[in-house]
Motif scaffolding. Structure first.
Motif, short mmCIF file in Angstrom:
data_model
loop_
_atom_site.label_atom_id
_atom_site.label_comp_id
_atom_site.label_asym_id
_atom_site.label_seq_id
_atom_site.Cartn_x
_atom_site.Cartn_y
_atom_site.Cartn_z
N ALA A 1 13.49 19.83 98.00
CA ALA A 1 13.17 18.78 98.97
C ALA A 1 11.68 18.83 99.34
O ALA A 1 11.11 19.91 99.44
N PRO A 2 11.06 17.67 99.57
CA PRO A 2 9.65 17.67 99.96
C PRO A 2 9.43 18.17 101.39
O PRO A 2 10.33 18.12 102.23
N ALA A 3 8.22 18.66 101.61
CA ALA A 3 7.83 19.14 102.94
C ALA A 3 6.39 18.73 103.20
O ALA A 3 5.66 18.38 102.27
N GLN A 4 6.01 18.76 104.46
CA GLN A 4 4.59 18.57 104.78
C GLN A 4 4.06 19.82 105.45
O GLN A 4 4.72 20.42 106.29
N TYR B 1 7.18 20.89 108.05
CA TYR B 1 8.49 20.32 108.36
C TYR B 1 9.08 19.67 107.12
O TYR B 1 8.37 19.32 106.18
N SER B 2 10.38 19.53 107.16
CA SER B 2 11.13 18.89 106.08
C SER B 2 12.44 18.39 106.68
O SER B 2 13.01 19.08 107.54
N PRO B 3 12.96 17.23 106.30
CA PRO B 3 12.45 16.27 105.31
C PRO B 3 11.29 15.43 105.85
O PRO B 3 10.78 15.71 106.94
N LEU B 4 10.91 14.39 105.08
CA LEU B 4 9.79 13.53 105.44
C LEU B 4 10.32 12.10 105.64
O LEU B 4 10.31 11.29 104.71
N GLY C 1 10.41 3.97 99.72
CA GLY C 1 11.82 3.71 99.54
C GLY C 1 12.63 4.99 99.66
O GLY C 1 13.80 5.02 99.31
N GLY C 2 11.99 6.04 100.11
CA GLY C 2 12.76 7.26 100.39
C GLY C 2 12.31 8.46 99.57
O GLY C 2 11.56 8.34 98.60
N GLU C 3 12.82 9.60 100.02
CA GLU C 3 12.48 10.87 99.37
C GLU C 3 12.91 10.91 97.93
O GLU C 3 12.23 11.44 97.07
N GLN C 4 14.11 10.35 97.70
CA GLN C 4 14.64 10.46 96.35
C GLN C 4 13.77 9.72 95.35
O GLN C 4 13.49 10.21 94.26
N GLU D 1 11.90 11.56 92.31
CA GLU D 1 12.14 11.18 90.90
C GLU D 1 10.85 10.80 90.20
O GLU D 1 10.59 11.21 89.08
N GLU D 2 10.03 10.02 90.92
CA GLU D 2 8.76 9.61 90.30
C GLU D 2 7.91 10.82 89.96
O GLU D 2 7.36 10.92 88.86
N VAL D 3 7.80 11.74 90.91
CA VAL D 3 6.92 12.90 90.67
C VAL D 3 7.52 13.82 89.59
O VAL D 3 6.79 14.41 88.79
#
Ligand code: AMP
Ligand code: GLY
Length: 424
Positions: free
Chosen positions: A201-204, A224-227, A235-238, A242-244
């Motif tokens: 999951a992404p974090a900042q 923190y996580s999520p974003l 359009g969201g984390e997912q 996926e793009e990255v």
């Protein structure tokens, strides 16, 4: 499983806590560990930079899996030494760890893999640095080439300060002058077995020392996580993940494999979401600190299975790991003088009261046991206070309530961690 975690920071403590939370009866060891980890693992005085000492310990204790926390042992080749002896190890070999160890190497791999990143110039002289400033414009970004624990980078519109920073590092070799990437930063972790890639999951992260992103760069002052704001933007984390995965992580992993230096371990992509798309600001070859402290508590799948699968080439058997809806916030408590000259050896009190706040746990970074049995600080970043909650309002309130219980003379922390999401 019998698992050895190499390292001594809050990241390694977070890894140990995640393994412990599986309730699988793992036997956990930490080398060299710290005072806080001693409650959750057997802490052993083995130097992670010494391959002979680590392999001897692994053989003696019949360790099933070694997890390398920090970058220095990776760049020194600890994973190669273990892998040569057939020991499953989560962490890339020396060559692939150059992705973090050398910014020039990382740029070359990104170029070969067609991965978007900041334009960069290698400068060998003051004149070349000045020419690069003219070409790339302000703000100026100057980076030392090798490992510098987050301190080799300056980002500033003050040309004289940028030049002075460049001159300090030019004495050691070429520096990188980069185009400034404008936009929010995201840290995204990928597990890799050298071939298959699985995102976490992404974090900042908050890299600057003081509130409002002021002050020097540090190793990280909170996360923190999520974003939640990714929903509006991507359009969201997912969608972002996926793009990255497809445009950054997989091409880099394929490139390293094609060069005969497969990357087995954790690929950390430091990203900037610019108006021209997602670009890489840096790669690291290990879990991020403090992001790990907020990502792993949300992980639903057993961490040990993911790490072992990556280490043994079976990651493809695992679907993309799942994460809980709960939100996580961590606030780092650092010593007076951090990052330039941390004052150490000071008494730390109030940990029990901090840990008693609902939803809160502590990941120790630089704590040691004093002769009187109390705890003292032993480095720059001392503790990560981690709070979970059902909303960011709840998690940040819990984290800061716990921070308020910690007594450490001269301690520093940021009061604006997760501020931009506190209403969510
Ligand atoms: P690095 O050591 O490359 O990870 O850089 C440390 C931090 O400096 C990054 O996390 C960013 O916050 C900032 N930074 C580095 N490079 C750039 C860049 N090209 N544009 C904007 N910020 C940057
Ligand atoms: N949080 C930044 C790093 O781990 O490098």
């Amino acid at each position: 499983m019998r698992i050895l975690v190499l390292g001594s920071g809050a990241r390694e403590h977070a890894i140990i806590l995640a393994l412990r939370s599986e309730d699988a009866g793992h036997e956990l060891f930490a080398a060299p560990g710290n005072a806080g980890m001693a409650h959750d693992a057997t802490v052993v005085a083995v130097d992670p930079l010494d391959p002979a000492a680590v392999t001897a310990f692994v053989n003696q204790e019949r360790i099933d899996l070694v997890v390398v926390g920090p970058e220095a042992p990776l760049v020194a080749g600890i994973a190669d030494a273990l892998r040569e002896r057939g020991i499953p190890v989560f962490g890339p070999g020396r060559a692939a760890a150059q992705l973090e160890g050398s910014k020039a190497f990382a740029k070359r791999i990104m170029e070969a893999a067609g991965v978007p990143t900041a334009r960069a110039v290698h400068a060998r002289t003051t004149a070349e640095v000045e020419a690069a400033f003219d070409e790339l414009g302000a703000p100026h970004v100057v980076k030392a080439d090798g490992l510098a624990a987050g301190k080799g980078v300056i980002v500033t519109s003050d040309r004289a300060a940028a030049l002075a920073h460049a001159e300090t590092y030019l004495a050691l070799g070429p520096v990188l002058v980069e185009e400034y990437l404008d936009g929010p930063e995201v840290s995204l972790f990928f597990l890799s077995d050298g071939d298959t890639v699985r995102p976490l999951a992404p974090a900042q992260d908050y890299k600057r020392l003081r509130d409002g992103d002021e002050g020097p760069n540090t190793g990280g002052m909170g996360a923190y996580s999520p974003l939640p704001w990714l929903t509006e933007r991507f359009g969201g984390e997912q969608a972002l993940t996926e793009e990255v995965t497809h445009t950054i992580a997989e091409p880099v992993i394929r490139q390293l494999d094609a060069e005969g230096t497969p990357f087995i371990g954790l690929l950390y992509a430091g990203l900037v979401l610019t108006d021209d798309g997602v670009k890489v600001v840096e790669f690291n070859a290990r879990f991020g600190d403090p992001e790990t402290q907020v990502v792993l508590p949300r992980l639903v799948d057993p961490l040990s299975q993911l790490l072992l699968s990556a280490a043994s080439g079976h990651l493809e058997d695992h679907p993309v790991p799942a994460f809980a809806e709960a939100v996580a916030v961590t606030v780092v408590v650092a010593s007076e003088g951090y990052p330039a000259a941390p004052v150490t050896g000071r008494m730390i009190e109030g940990l029990d009261a901090a840990a008693a706040v609902p939803g809160v746990h502590l990941a120790h970074a630089a704590t040691a046991v004093a002769p009187d049995g109390g705890l003292v600080s032993s480095g720059g970043r001392v503790l990560s206070i981690v709070a979970l909650g059902s909303s960011f309002a709840e998690a940040t309130a819990r984290a800061y309530e716990a921070v308020g219980h910690i007594r450490l003379e001269g301690a520093q922390h940021r009061s604006d961690i997760a501020a931009r999401v506190r209403e969510t």
